[in-house]
Write an enzyme that holds these catalytic residues in place. Structure first.
Site, PDB file in Angstrom:
ATOM      1  N   CYS A 122       0.973  -1.227  -0.079  1.00 21.38           N
ATOM      2  CA  CYS A 122      -0.181   0.038  -0.012  1.00 21.38           C
ATOM      3  C   CYS A 122       0.746   1.351  -0.174  1.00 21.38           C
ATOM      4  CB  CYS A 122      -0.970   0.422   1.165  1.00 21.38           C
ATOM      5  SG  CYS A 122      -2.001  -1.442   1.380  1.00 21.38           S
ATOM      6  N   HIS A 255      -2.703   7.269   2.716  1.00 23.55           N
ATOM      7  CA  HIS A 255      -3.305   5.980   1.773  1.00 23.55           C
ATOM      8  C   HIS A 255      -4.813   5.647   2.325  1.00 23.55           C
ATOM      9  CE1 HIS A 255      -4.119   2.065   0.934  1.00 23.55           C
ATOM     10  NE2 HIS A 255      -3.771   1.346   2.156  1.00 23.55           N
ATOM     11  N   ASN A 285     -10.034   0.139   0.073  1.00 21.08           N
ATOM     12  CA  ASN A 285      -8.556   0.251   0.224  1.00 21.08           C
ATOM     13  C   ASN A 285      -8.353  -0.355  -1.288  1.00 21.08           C
ATOM     14  OD1 ASN A 285      -5.870  -0.284   0.249  1.00 21.08           O
ATOM     15  ND2 ASN A 285      -6.291  -1.099   2.579  1.00 21.08           N
TER      16      ASN A 285
END
Ligand code: UT7
Length: 328
Positions: A122, A255, A285
């Protein structure tokens, strides 16, 4: 000898979401078919997520990447043939090898420039942007295409309700060019491999077989605790490197994993919550795609404008984390 550029600058952004959108209600139905319970209330309250997009069978990371890349090239007023570096941040590549970046290059109809994948889960886009910035300032490239592209739906365990409701698919891209004016002001990257096990896909391919579990595993609470600490510290660190303060930040784009982590970071930096770019509610996500997707949405929504100071932050598997501070 031509002098080296002082800076690299984002000249265009783009993104792409696969059309199949699943609301939380759709996830409730999908999990019910497998004998598992979840609810819109639980997902919204714990994460802020309301929907995510999933690819159809046969659609790969490079298919999402090429759409995002074309959009970023158009925004920058550049042709693919002018690009001399392609970096794709992904943990869900089309193949074991060659790189998704090489596949993307071919899909863009060009050949010859450097192209490679970068794997930092990520944090991948923030890592990739940092590498592209360094290569441009070193004179190794002049116009880079930096992409985050993921098909996490391929590695989700739909019998694990603690993870499968959290992730989605998508891609975001930027064109980064050599510039005499800022640009990227400061970057910082970190990793701590002692936390490999808290967020991983432990399987591998060997002897013609998948060995070990090829689906995503996450200790959500352990990731949560680490994330809230490092996102604050790395933000303060890049601000100090650039000689700026949190008060100078027009937009915080962390993020997009969990709204609670994002709001906690904004609070710790004493930023007005209105300065936080939020797309996790609609995208879930999307790992390495989350930051460039959020940036492009903010640009196209008229939030992030030329001259704004923007803080991009990544955090995730590895454990990895990092930040890029830039004048847009
Ligand atoms: O992309 C890299 C970065 N990743 C992240 O930043 C993720 C970080 N972690 C998180 O976002 C959060 O830890 C989660 C969203 C994953 C979980 O939230 P939490 O507040 O830490 O919940 P929890 O794991 O403590 O679970 C609380 C309860 C448990 O039930 P009991 O044991 O209290 O009875 C879980 O079984 O919620 C239950 N639960 C669910 N209930 C309904 C877990 N998943 C679900 C679900 N639906 N999908």
């Amino acid at each position: 000898m031509t002098p080296l550029p002082l800076y690299s600058r984002i000249t265009g952004t783009g993104s792409y979401l696969p059309p199949r959108r699943l609301s939380n209600a759709d996830m409730v139905d999908l999990l019910a078919k497998r004998g598992l319970e979840t609810s819109d209330e639980w997902i919204v309250e714990r994460t802020g997520i309301r929907a995510r997009h999933f690819v159809d069978d046969g659609v790969n990371a490079s298919d999402l990447a090429v759409q995002a890349a074309r959009s970023a090239l158009t925004a920058a007023g550049r042709q693919a043939a002018e690009i001399d570096l392609i970096i794709v941040a992904t943990s869900t590549p089309d193949m074991v090898f060659p790189s998704t970046a090489a596949i993307l290059q071919h899909k863009l109809g060009v050949a010859g420039c450097a192209a490679f994948d970068l794997q930092a889960v990520c944090s991948g886009f923030v890592y990739a942007l940092t590498v592209a910035d360094a290569m441009i300032r070193a004179g190794t490239a002049t116009k880079a295409l930096v992409v985050g592209a993921e098909v996490f739906s391929r590695i989700l365990d739909f019998d694990d309700r603690t993870t499968c409701v959290l992730f989605g698919d998508g891609a975001g891209a930027v064109v980064l060019e050599a510039s005499d004016t800022p640009g990227i002001l400061a970057t910082e990257l970190h990793a701590d491999g002692s936390h490999v096990g808290i967020l991983c896909v432990p399987g591998t391919v060997a002897g013609g077989q998948v060995l070990g579990d090829p689906l995503l595993k996450m200790d959500g609470q352990a990731v949560f605790k680490l994330a809230v600490g490092v996102l604050e510290s790395v933000a303060r660190s890049v601000l100090a490197k650039a000689g700026r303060t949190a008060a100078d930040v027009d937009w915080l784009i962390p993020h997009q994993a969990n709204i609670r982590i994002m709001q906690s970071t904004a609070r710790k930096l004493k930023l007005d919550p209105a300065r936080l770019v939020v797309t996790v509610d609609q995208h879930g996500n999307t790992s390495a795609a989350s930051v460039p997707l959020a940036l492009d949405h903010a640009v196209r929504a008229g939030q992030v404008r030329t001259g704004d100071t923007v803080m991009l932050e990544g955090v995730g598997g590895g454990f990895t984390w990092g930040a890029v501070l830039l004048d847009f």
